[in-house]
Design an enzyme around this catalytic site. Structure first.
Site, PDB file in Angstrom:
ATOM      1  NE  ARG A 122      -4.201  -1.780   1.820  1.00 40.04           N
ATOM      2  CZ  ARG A 122      -4.276  -2.819   2.641  1.00 40.04           C
ATOM      3  NH1 ARG A 122      -3.426  -2.919   3.644  1.00 40.04           N
ATOM      4  NH2 ARG A 122      -5.176  -3.737   2.461  1.00 40.04           N
ATOM      5  CG  HIS A 253      -0.134  11.978 -25.909  1.00 45.76           C
ATOM      6  ND1 HIS A 253      -0.773  12.429 -24.779  1.00 45.76           N
ATOM      7  CD2 HIS A 253       1.165  11.845 -25.554  1.00 45.76           C
ATOM      8  CE1 HIS A 253       0.104  12.552 -23.787  1.00 45.76           C
ATOM      9  NE2 HIS A 253       1.275  12.206 -24.237  1.00 45.76           N
TER      10      HIS A 253
END
Ligand code: GLY
Length: 371
Positions: A122, A253
């Site tokens: 985590r 992109h």
């Protein structure tokens, strides 16, 4: 000799150190973060051949032991399989919650290692040691981590800030010229988006920087990181101003997708062409003077960089198909494309108010200049 920029995020502030010899003194730099004298390093085979032994020696100077996992170099490593391999290796290496993971590499390794650290137990802390110019001025700072998936680039990830960034400018000497210039595309972006004086400084000093001037390199990395830090502090999770860092990226992109994320177009090369297109579009829309896109292109050309669609080798799809590829971009909000345009050099802003026709005409003109 070293410059320091602080990314002053509340409760998660960290320093970006910039200058020569930082890998050699990595032990002294990282030791204050450690609860025990060991780190786990994630790197790739190109970078490992050049810098992993030096990092091991730098860490050993202060008695810090290192275990390293070396992955294949290349964009394909930023994906599920290598992520799983990293996480399982870190668990097998008994990396605990209080340990530190080190990312030694360019943007691919930084993003992958940062994401592995974000999800391991985590969240464990990590240190970025960026080894490309692009990673030093952009991807190692600001906490964007993640991988590419079949649906698109960077679509799975987390904001996880590093605990320290060591931008050793000596490593820039080991970069191929094309990679250095691609990283320079991101440096120019900072001047264009928010600091006209920095852009003018780059016009004067860019050629020396490319030829190896160490002081110019340190100054350019420092100003870029300073600007990125200011924006990230204002808007860590890109609800607003952080989108300015995407100047040139909507075009980039689409062009990267059109060229199959291949060697035909490196990310930073696409950013440079995208910045030139964003300024051309801004001028056509009457937002900035016509001299501004000419000045942007003149500087990129002087640096020997790709500047126009005509500079991309091989076939490109038509303007309509490129527009559709832009529509796949993460920056689409409620189906509307967001562009970063400019009212002048150093005066970028975010807008959704751009007609599809204006973008199509811009791309058509760029594509017809290729034939
Ligand atoms: N590379 C753009 C950002 O970090 O937001």
């Amino acid at each position: 000799m070293h410059e320091t920029v602080t990314v002053d995020l509340p409760g998660r502030a960290y320093e970006v150190r910039i200058g020569p010899g930082l890998i050699a003194r990595a032990g002294a730099e990282i030791a204050p973060l450690l609860h025990r004298s060991r780190v786990a390093v994630l790197t790739d085979d190109n970078v490992a051949a050049l810098h992993l032994d030096a990092l091991g020696m730098g860490l050993a100077e202060t008695g810090v032991k290192m275990q390293a996992l070396t992955l294949d170099a290349g964009e394909a490593t930023k994906s599920w399989g290598p992520l799983q391999k990293c996480v399982e290796w870190l668990l097998d290496a008994k990396v605990e919650r209080s340990d530190v993971v080190v990312a030694l590499g360019g943007g691919v390794i930084g993003d992958l290692a940062g994401f592995a650290a974000a999800i391991l137990r985590r969240g464990v802390r990590f240190v970025q040691i960026p080894t490309s110019l692009l990673a030093q001025v952009d991807s190692s700072v600001g906490g964007k981590t993640g991988i590419n998936v079949a649906q698109g680039k960077n679509l799975v990830g987390a904001f996880h800030q590093p605990s320290l960034v060591l931008a050793d400018t000596d490593v820039l000497d080991t970069l191929p010229e094309r990679d250095l210039l691609a990283g320079y595309g991101e440096v120019v972006k900072y001047g264009l988006l928010g600091d006209a004086e920095f852009f003018a400084w780059l016009e004067r000093n860019g050629p020396a920087l490319a030829q190896g001037d160490a002081a110019a390199r340190i100054a350019a990395v420092r100003r870029s990181v300073e600007m990125k830090a200011e924006i990230v502090i204002r808007d860590e999770t890109e609800q607003g101003d952080r989108a300015l860092l995407n100047l040139g990226h909507t075009f980039c992109h689409a062009l990267e997708a059109a060229t199959g994320y291949s060697n035909r177009l490196l990310h930073g090369e696409g950013v440079a062409i995208g910045c030139a297109l964003a300024f051309e579009l801004s001028a056509r829309l009457g937002l900035c003077a016509q001299e501004d896109p000419s000045r942007v292109r003149a500087h990129l050309r002087e640096m020997g960089m790709k500047t126009d669609l005509a500079d991309i080798p091989g076939e490109l799809p038509g303007s309509e198909a490129l527009l559709d590829l832009m529509g796949q971009d993460k920056k689409v909000v409620d189906g509307t494309l967001r562009f970063i345009l400019a009212r002048g050099i150093g005066q970028a802003f975010v807008t959704s108010d751009v007609s599809r026709d204006a973008v199509r005409d811009l791309l058509s003109d760029g594509l017809s200049a290729r034939s």
